[in-house]
Structures are given as structure tokens and as C-alpha cells.
Design a protein around this motif. Structure first.
Motif, short mmCIF file in Angstrom:
data_model
loop_
_atom_site.label_atom_id
_atom_site.label_comp_id
_atom_site.label_asym_id
_atom_site.label_seq_id
_atom_site.Cartn_x
_atom_site.Cartn_y
_atom_site.Cartn_z
N TYR A 180 0.86 -1.18 0.00
CA TYR A 180 0.00 0.00 0.00
C TYR A 180 0.90 1.24 0.00
O TYR A 180 1.91 1.27 0.69
CB TYR A 180 -0.88 0.07 1.26
CG TYR A 180 -1.98 -0.95 1.32
CD1 TYR A 180 -3.03 -0.94 0.41
CD2 TYR A 180 -2.00 -1.90 2.34
CE1 TYR A 180 -4.05 -1.87 0.49
CE2 TYR A 180 -3.02 -2.83 2.43
CZ TYR A 180 -4.04 -2.80 1.51
OH TYR A 180 -5.05 -3.72 1.59
N LEU A 181 0.52 2.25 -0.75
CA LEU A 181 1.17 3.55 -0.71
C LEU A 181 0.19 4.52 -0.07
O LEU A 181 -0.93 4.69 -0.56
CB LEU A 181 1.54 4.02 -2.12
CG LEU A 181 2.34 5.32 -2.23
CD1 LEU A 181 3.70 5.18 -1.56
CD2 LEU A 181 2.49 5.72 -3.69
N ALA A 182 0.59 5.10 1.06
CA ALA A 182 -0.31 5.96 1.81
C ALA A 182 0.28 7.35 2.00
O ALA A 182 1.50 7.54 1.93
CB ALA A 182 -0.61 5.34 3.18
N VAL A 183 -0.59 8.32 2.24
CA VAL A 183 -0.18 9.69 2.52
C VAL A 183 -0.81 10.10 3.84
O VAL A 183 -2.01 9.88 4.06
CB VAL A 183 -0.61 10.66 1.41
CG1 VAL A 183 -0.15 12.08 1.72
CG2 VAL A 183 -0.07 10.21 0.06
N GLU A 184 -0.01 10.68 4.72
CA GLU A 184 -0.50 11.18 6.00
C GLU A 184 -0.24 12.69 6.10
O GLU A 184 0.74 13.19 5.56
CB GLU A 184 0.19 10.49 7.18
CG GLU A 184 -0.26 9.06 7.42
CD GLU A 184 0.32 8.47 8.69
OE1 GLU A 184 1.07 9.19 9.39
OE2 GLU A 184 0.04 7.30 8.99
N PHE A 185 -1.15 13.35 6.82
CA PHE A 185 -0.98 14.77 7.12
C PHE A 185 -1.25 14.96 8.60
O PHE A 185 -2.31 14.57 9.10
CB PHE A 185 -1.94 15.63 6.29
CG PHE A 185 -1.95 17.08 6.70
CD1 PHE A 185 -0.88 17.90 6.40
CD2 PHE A 185 -3.02 17.61 7.40
CE1 PHE A 185 -0.88 19.22 6.78
CE2 PHE A 185 -3.04 18.93 7.78
CZ PHE A 185 -1.96 19.76 7.47
N ASP A 186 -0.28 15.50 9.31
CA ASP A 186 -0.41 15.73 10.75
C ASP A 186 -0.86 14.47 11.50
O ASP A 186 -1.72 14.51 12.38
CB ASP A 186 -1.39 16.87 11.03
CG ASP A 186 -0.66 18.17 11.34
OD1 ASP A 186 0.59 18.16 11.35
OD2 ASP A 186 -1.33 19.18 11.60
#
Length: 351
Positions: free
Chosen positions: A102-108
């Protein structure tokens, strides 16, 4: 170097209450082929790279300097690698096994997007996947069932500067310095749950499990329903062989997010270690129901449990389902031999 893989084109929009619209360029299929077990593939010389582009025209001045975590997970939801990048920057993961991820993006500290990445043994060495995000004004009243605005954290200008400094240090793999910087952030504001979670992650990468546990606990104290921190705390305790202690945060994660495949899976792992197989079975099956491919390893755990209990036909059924999902599993031949020896025989029809 072979020609870079082209991603299948599609543009689903995911609306998030924290103000993002995500546009992914589809699922990456690395030249087709079968999928192998991440971390156990036959080759480990692939790279995954791409640009993170954020349309921040609708963002305020403080949001334009935002940094994001790009994370590569195995389908068992173990972190293979992670990088912090800013708008217009490039992420790159090297030395990857063939497998599915899985390729994920997180913010804060909050996940805002996730997509599957499939890399077969005959794929090109260099795989390109750009990520595009867009700030969008949050609808009045919010949107049910999406990331809550409370998951974004407002910092003072000084704390924001320190947090960005820690992000750069993590990206450079300067974990010891990132530890000190993040400690300064949470010392100034103990309610900064994303910084606490990041500190736990950095300690975990340095194999300081006690400090990681304390940091994740700090995140949970600041935000008791922070699912990522709850699951991470449970996993750290399992790594410390405190399986009994892992149950409480994992159950809390499941209460906060009943559809968390990871919380179900690790609850199953904890109960297996505690020799409470009947409870483990329920959670492992729940993980499979939520994420049949990503949690395929649960079939192996169930198969092992049934084998030890003497239910070899059930074990064979679990192994059969597993290799159907993971056809390139390195020990496939052994599983097929077990299945052949223990699968219920079907009587031939009488003439």
C-alpha cells in the motif's frame, strides 16, 4: 534501465473533512504478472518514486508550508519505509522486493489517502507513481464517514518550525536528532498527538520499544481515539511480548474504528500468543472480511492454529485460500503438499 511502468489511468476523488481532495493516477500494476509476498520476493532491486504535488490555492498561508508523510506499507500493514516531503518534492523508496504493497499519505498524523501498489517479479526496475492532492474548503457541518478536522493539529509558529525541522530530519534518516526535536515539540505542547505518534515511530525505528510505548501512550493521552496510535501501541506491546497489555489499546482502536483490519489482525495475534485460539479465530476472520488481500497472512495464522488443534482439513482450506491470494509465496510447494495430503477427498460418483 527498463522503461518505467505506466499506471492505469483513473481519477477517483476522495473528499476529506480536513480540506483535501485526493486525485490518484490509478492503481500501479507493474507489468502485470503474479503477486509475491512482500519482504520475501525473489528480487529486491526495485525503486518506487514520484512527485507529490499539492494544489494549495484554497489553503491559508499557514497551510501552504505543510509537509506530508508518504508511507510504503506491506499488505500486512508493516511499514516498509516512509519519507516526509513537501509540496513539489519527490519521494523515492529503494531496494524494494517484488510484492504487493500500500502507498499511503498522512498529514499531521492522520492518513488521508491509500492506494495499492503491485510489483511483479518481471516488472521494470524503476516504477513511477505521482501523487496529486488539492486543498478544498470544508463543507459546513463536515462530511460523515471521512477524516475529521480534529485530526489536524494547529501549532504555534515556533512549534510548527520545530515540527518541520523534525520532518526533514526523519526524511534524512537522522533519527537521533529527530528524537530530540520532537521531544522539544511535545515538551512545549503535550497535547500535540501527531508529534507524540511521530516520536513513537522514530523510537520504534531505533528499536527502543520502551520509549516508543511511552510516546504512543502520550499520543493517546492527548487524543484517546487516535486509531493509528492505539494500533501502534498494541503492536509495540506484542513486540515486547506483553500480549495481555496489547489487548486494551487494540480493542480501543476497534471501538474507535470497527472497520480497522489492522486492529482485528493484531488482536488475533495477541490472543494466539495467549493461547486463546477461539478468540483469535474471530478477529483474524474479521480482518480477512475487511481486507481479504491485505490481511491474507491471517490464513497462515489460522492454518497453523487448526493444524495444531488437529483440524487438518480446515488448515488445508486456509492454506488453499492463502496461495490463491499469494501465488508467488516462496513456500508454496510445501503448502500444496500439505493441502494434497489433508484436503477432504471427494468420492467418485457411483456408476
Amino acid at each position: 534501465m527498463q522503461q518505467k511502468t505506466q499506471a492505469a489511468r483513473r481519477s477517483p476523488y476522495i473528499f476529506l473533512a480536513i480540506g483535501f481532495v485526493l486525485v490518484f493516477e490509478g492503481m500501479v500494476y507493474a507489468q502485470g504478472g503474479t503477486v509475491s509476498q512482500p519482504g520475501a520476493g525473489s528480487r529486491r532491486n526495485y525503486s518506487l518514486t514520484g512527485d507529490l504535488r499539492v494544489d494549495d490555492a484554497a489553503a491559508d498561508a499557514s497551510q501552504k508550508a505543510a509537509v506530508y508523510d508518504v508511507i510504503l506499507y506491506t499488505r500486512g500493514n508493516d511499514v516498509f519505509s516512509r519519507q516526509r516531503v513537501g509540496n513539489g518534492s519527490r519521494y523515492r523508496f529503494n531496494n524494494i522486493f517484488n510484492g504487493d504493497y500500500y502507498l499511503a499519505v498522512e498529514f499531521d498524523g492522520s492518513e488521508i489517502a491509500r492506494m495499492p501498489i503491485l510489483i511483479s517479479a518481471n516488472s521494470s526496475d524503476d516504477i513511477r507513481q505521482d501523487l496529486e492532492l488539492k486543498w478544498k474548503a470544508r463543507p459546513v457541518g463536515g462530511v460523515a464517514g471521512v477524516v475529521n478536522a480534529a485530526d489536524a493539529y494547529n501549532r504555534t509558529s515556533e512549534a510548527k518550525s520545530l515540527y518541520q525541522k523534525a520532518s526533514q530530519e526523519i526524511a534524512a534518516k537522522n533519527f537521533s536528532q529527530a528524537t530530540q526535536t520532537l521531544r522539544a515539540v511535545v515538551a512545549a505542547d503535550p497535547k500535540d498527538f501527531p508529534a507524540w505518534s511521530d516520536l513513537g515511530m522514530v523510537y520504534f525505528l531505533q528499536k527502543d520499544l520502551d520509549a516508543a510505548e511511552n510516546s504512543y501512550q502520550g499520543a493517546i493521552t492527548a487524543k484517546p481515539d487516535h486509531v493509528s496510535a492505539l494500533v501502534s501501541l498494541g503492536r509495540v506491546r506484542i513486540a515486547k511480548k506483553n500480549n495481555e497489555g496489547a489487548i486494551e489499546p487494540l480493542e480501543a482502536a476497534l471501538k474507535a474504528d470497527p472497520k480497522s483490519a489492522s486492529a482485528n489482525y493484531f488482536l488475533g495475534e495477541a490472543y494466539l500468543a495467549l493461547k486463546k485460539g477461539s478468540k483469535a479465530v474471530g478477529y483474524l476472520n474479521a480482518a480477512l472480511a475487511i481486507d481479504p488481500i491485505g490481511m491474507a497472512d491471517a490464513h497462515l495464522r489460522l492454518g497453523s492454529l487448526y493444524n495444531l488443534a488437529g483440524y487438518k482439513d480446515r488448515a488445508a482450506a486456509e492454506y488453499e485460500q492463502f496461495i490463491a491470494k499469494k501465488p508467488d509465496y516462496p513456500e508454496r510447494k510445501k503448502l500444496e503438499e500439505y493441502i494434497q495430503a489433508n484436503k477432504p477427498k471427494v468420492d467418485a460418483p457411483k456408476p
